[in-house]
Design a protein around this motif. Sequence first.
Motif, PDB file in Angstrom:
ATOM      1  N   PHE A  43       0.948  -1.258  -0.069  1.00  0.00           N
ATOM      2  CA  PHE A  43      -0.030  -0.306  -0.128  1.00  0.00           C
ATOM      3  C   PHE A  43       0.980   1.353   0.181  1.00  0.00           C
ATOM      4  N   GLU A  44       1.949   1.145   0.623  1.00  0.00           N
ATOM      5  CA  GLU A  44       2.754   2.465   0.682  1.00  0.00           C
ATOM      6  C   GLU A  44       3.349   2.666  -0.381  1.00  0.00           C
ATOM      7  N   LEU A  45       3.762   1.596  -1.177  1.00  0.00           N
ATOM      8  CA  LEU A  45       4.388   1.789  -2.397  1.00  0.00           C
ATOM      9  C   LEU A  45       3.383   2.303  -3.462  1.00  0.00           C
ATOM     10  N   GLN A  46       2.383   1.947  -3.485  1.00  0.00           N
ATOM     11  CA  GLN A  46       1.077   2.443  -4.289  1.00  0.00           C
ATOM     12  C   GLN A  46       0.943   3.729  -3.943  1.00  0.00           C
ATOM     13  N   ALA A  47       0.796   4.382  -2.743  1.00  0.00           N
ATOM     14  CA  ALA A  47       0.787   5.541  -2.314  1.00  0.00           C
ATOM     15  C   ALA A  47       1.818   6.460  -2.796  1.00  0.00           C
ATOM     16  N   LYS A  48       3.059   5.991  -2.719  1.00  0.00           N
ATOM     17  CA  LYS A  48       4.089   6.700  -3.132  1.00  0.00           C
ATOM     18  C   LYS A  48       4.093   7.046  -4.519  1.00  0.00           C
ATOM     19  N   LYS A  49       3.567   5.799  -5.331  1.00  0.00           N
ATOM     20  CA  LYS A  49       3.456   5.786  -6.882  1.00  0.00           C
ATOM     21  C   LYS A  49       2.353   6.818  -7.352  1.00  0.00           C
ATOM     22  N   SER A  50       1.342   7.044  -6.574  1.00  0.00           N
ATOM     23  CA  SER A  50       0.373   7.844  -6.892  1.00  0.00           C
ATOM     24  C   SER A  50       0.491   9.343  -6.163  1.00  0.00           C
ATOM     25  N   ASN A  51       1.619   9.322  -5.542  1.00  0.00           N
ATOM     26  CA  ASN A  51       1.711  10.345  -4.832  1.00  0.00           C
ATOM     27  C   ASN A  51       0.701  11.075  -3.998  1.00  0.00           C
ATOM     28  N   SER A  52      -0.018  10.249  -3.375  1.00  0.00           N
ATOM     29  CA  SER A  52      -1.138  10.372  -2.341  1.00  0.00           C
ATOM     30  C   SER A  52      -1.529   9.438  -1.279  1.00  0.00           C
ATOM     31  N   LYS A  53      -1.936   9.591  -0.642  1.00  0.00           N
ATOM     32  CA  LYS A  53      -2.421   8.532   0.566  1.00  0.00           C
ATOM     33  C   LYS A  53      -3.538   7.740   0.158  1.00  0.00           C
ATOM     34  N   THR A  54      -4.239   8.300  -0.912  1.00  0.00           N
ATOM     35  CA  THR A  54      -5.393   7.466  -1.474  1.00  0.00           C
ATOM     36  C   THR A  54      -5.169   7.056  -2.798  1.00  0.00           C
ATOM     37  N   PHE A  55      -5.459   6.021  -3.255  1.00  0.00           N
ATOM     38  CA  PHE A  55      -5.016   5.530  -4.466  1.00  0.00           C
ATOM     39  C   PHE A  55      -6.136   4.107  -4.851  1.00  0.00           C
ATOM     40  N   ASN A  56      -6.132   3.973  -5.912  1.00  0.00           N
ATOM     41  CA  ASN A  56      -7.102   2.633  -6.350  1.00  0.00           C
ATOM     42  C   ASN A  56      -6.198   1.557  -6.520  1.00  0.00           C
ATOM     43  N   LEU A  57      -6.612   0.360  -5.895  1.00  0.00           N
ATOM     44  CA  LEU A  57      -5.998  -0.735  -6.423  1.00  0.00           C
ATOM     45  C   LEU A  57      -6.367  -1.306  -7.650  1.00  0.00           C
ATOM     46  N   ASN A  58      -5.648  -1.882  -8.323  1.00  0.00           N
ATOM     47  CA  ASN A  58      -5.822  -2.171  -9.544  1.00  0.00           C
ATOM     48  C   ASN A  58      -5.537  -3.796  -9.975  1.00  0.00           C
ATOM     49  N   TYR A  59      -5.371  -4.456  -8.754  1.00  0.00           N
ATOM     50  CA  TYR A  59      -5.378  -5.736  -8.524  1.00  0.00           C
ATOM     51  C   TYR A  59      -6.909  -6.286  -7.740  1.00  0.00           C
ATOM     52  N   SER A  60      -7.115  -7.301  -8.306  1.00  0.00           N
ATOM     53  CA  SER A  60      -8.441  -7.840  -7.318  1.00  0.00           C
ATOM     54  C   SER A  60      -7.772  -8.424  -6.365  1.00  0.00           C
TER      55      SER A  60
END
Lengths: 211, 211
Positions: A155-172
């Motif tokens: 989750f932290e990696l995804q947050a970093k990539k989207s540059n926000s604490k909120t992001f959409n999961l693109n995996y099921s």
Amino acid sequence: MPVIPSVYQNFDDKMRRILYNVLSAKTILYKSNQMISYSMGKRNVIGIVEQGQVRMIRYEYTGERTILDEFDEGDIFSDMFVESDFSELSVEAITNCAVTFIDYEEMISKAESSKLALQFLNNFIHVISHTLVKRNERIELLTTRSIRNKLLAYFELQAKKSNSKTFNLNYSYTDLADYLAVDRSALMRELKYLKEEKFISDVNKKITLLY
Amino acid sequence: MPVIPSVYQNFDDKMRRILYNVLSAKTILYKSNQMISYSMGKRNVIGIVEQGQVRMIRYEYTGERTILDEFDEGDIFSDMFVESDFSELSVEAITNCAVTFIDYEEMISKAESSKLALQFLNNFIHVISHTLVKRNERIELLTTRSIRNKLLAYFELQAKKSNSKTFNLNYSYTDLADYLAVDRSALMRELKYLKEEKFISDVNKKITLLY
DNA sequence: TTTTGTCTGTTGCAATTGCAACAAAAAAAC
DNA sequence: GTTTTTTTGTTGCAATTGCAACAGACAAAA
């Protein structure tokens, strides 16, 4: 914001066409769920995802499935990067997609005489380097010692990539479990705990880190 | 038998000296256990292990340690391959060693004019590709679902590499646990079971697969 | 629009793993 | 050759994880 390198850095359409001509590149279209077989005999072949999404998957004889890697537009994959006889790997089109194939030796030998080919080679190296970075990230995820830590690291990696604490999961969640190499129900359970303990919120696949 | 690529493929000593001159390469000696800091400001720097052994290690604030990668003679490492701010990484000399540093941009730009530099670039790509293969292997190990399977997968890999059912472990069990990202005592226990159930024999670090 | 298949969410229970702590052996440092 | 440090080997116990099985939600196909 990290720049994701592309093999087409500094290339316009015309240059790309010239280059592909020089390198005798071939572009092939695949339908979603189709198998991509790219090992053309003994040659080292490089696949470039032009459009769509591709995954490398390992199927265990036990039926276990592991998502080894995902390739999006601009990513490359190659049999040069995989030890073939370790286990059963397959590359599959997730969506409809277009893949361009290039012969490695061709790319190297043309780099000598063609500025375009050298530029492409340079881009190519940056893309491999980035692939290595992704692999390292994956290894860092996998070497954390619990499902909770794996989830948080992901989750932290995804947050970093989207540059926000909120992001959409693109995996099921099924796929995420296969990606993190843990049992799906155990992952769901841990996810529930994370929500209960207010570490994250999850409004259908939109995750927010609450810390 | 798989050939491990080297950046010096097709290079003799004289060519190597010329090349390093062209690329303004610098070789630095390190004593065992010494820290190797190679991020020279903003430049992309490539380290080539000339002699000895080097490891990339992550130290968790919890005191947990994970061996992320090991580099032997002929291997390369670079900050280009690592996302820097994910966690605390360090590169350490395991034995006394010699490391040559090259500037990436220098390597690319010289490839245009120098046949030697182009050959080196070609070798370089093969080495990165091989690094990717190693990373994939690592991921395959880490995605198996139990300590038993991790151990067996690791042992099988070593057996394959040494082309024999018998081989010497060059990790201590403490290190192997850090490499496979599992608890050491749990690893020892599983190892005991594997011996009891005659899957392997282990005569002080000389492992034999009995199946 | 119904059917079929896949994904989510949950739970009890068993198996595996991690933790802590210790003694013995081996290796490294002095 | 003695001391110090590191590694090996072991165990009881607690925590985590996997397995199996299910129901409901959702999506895709017929």
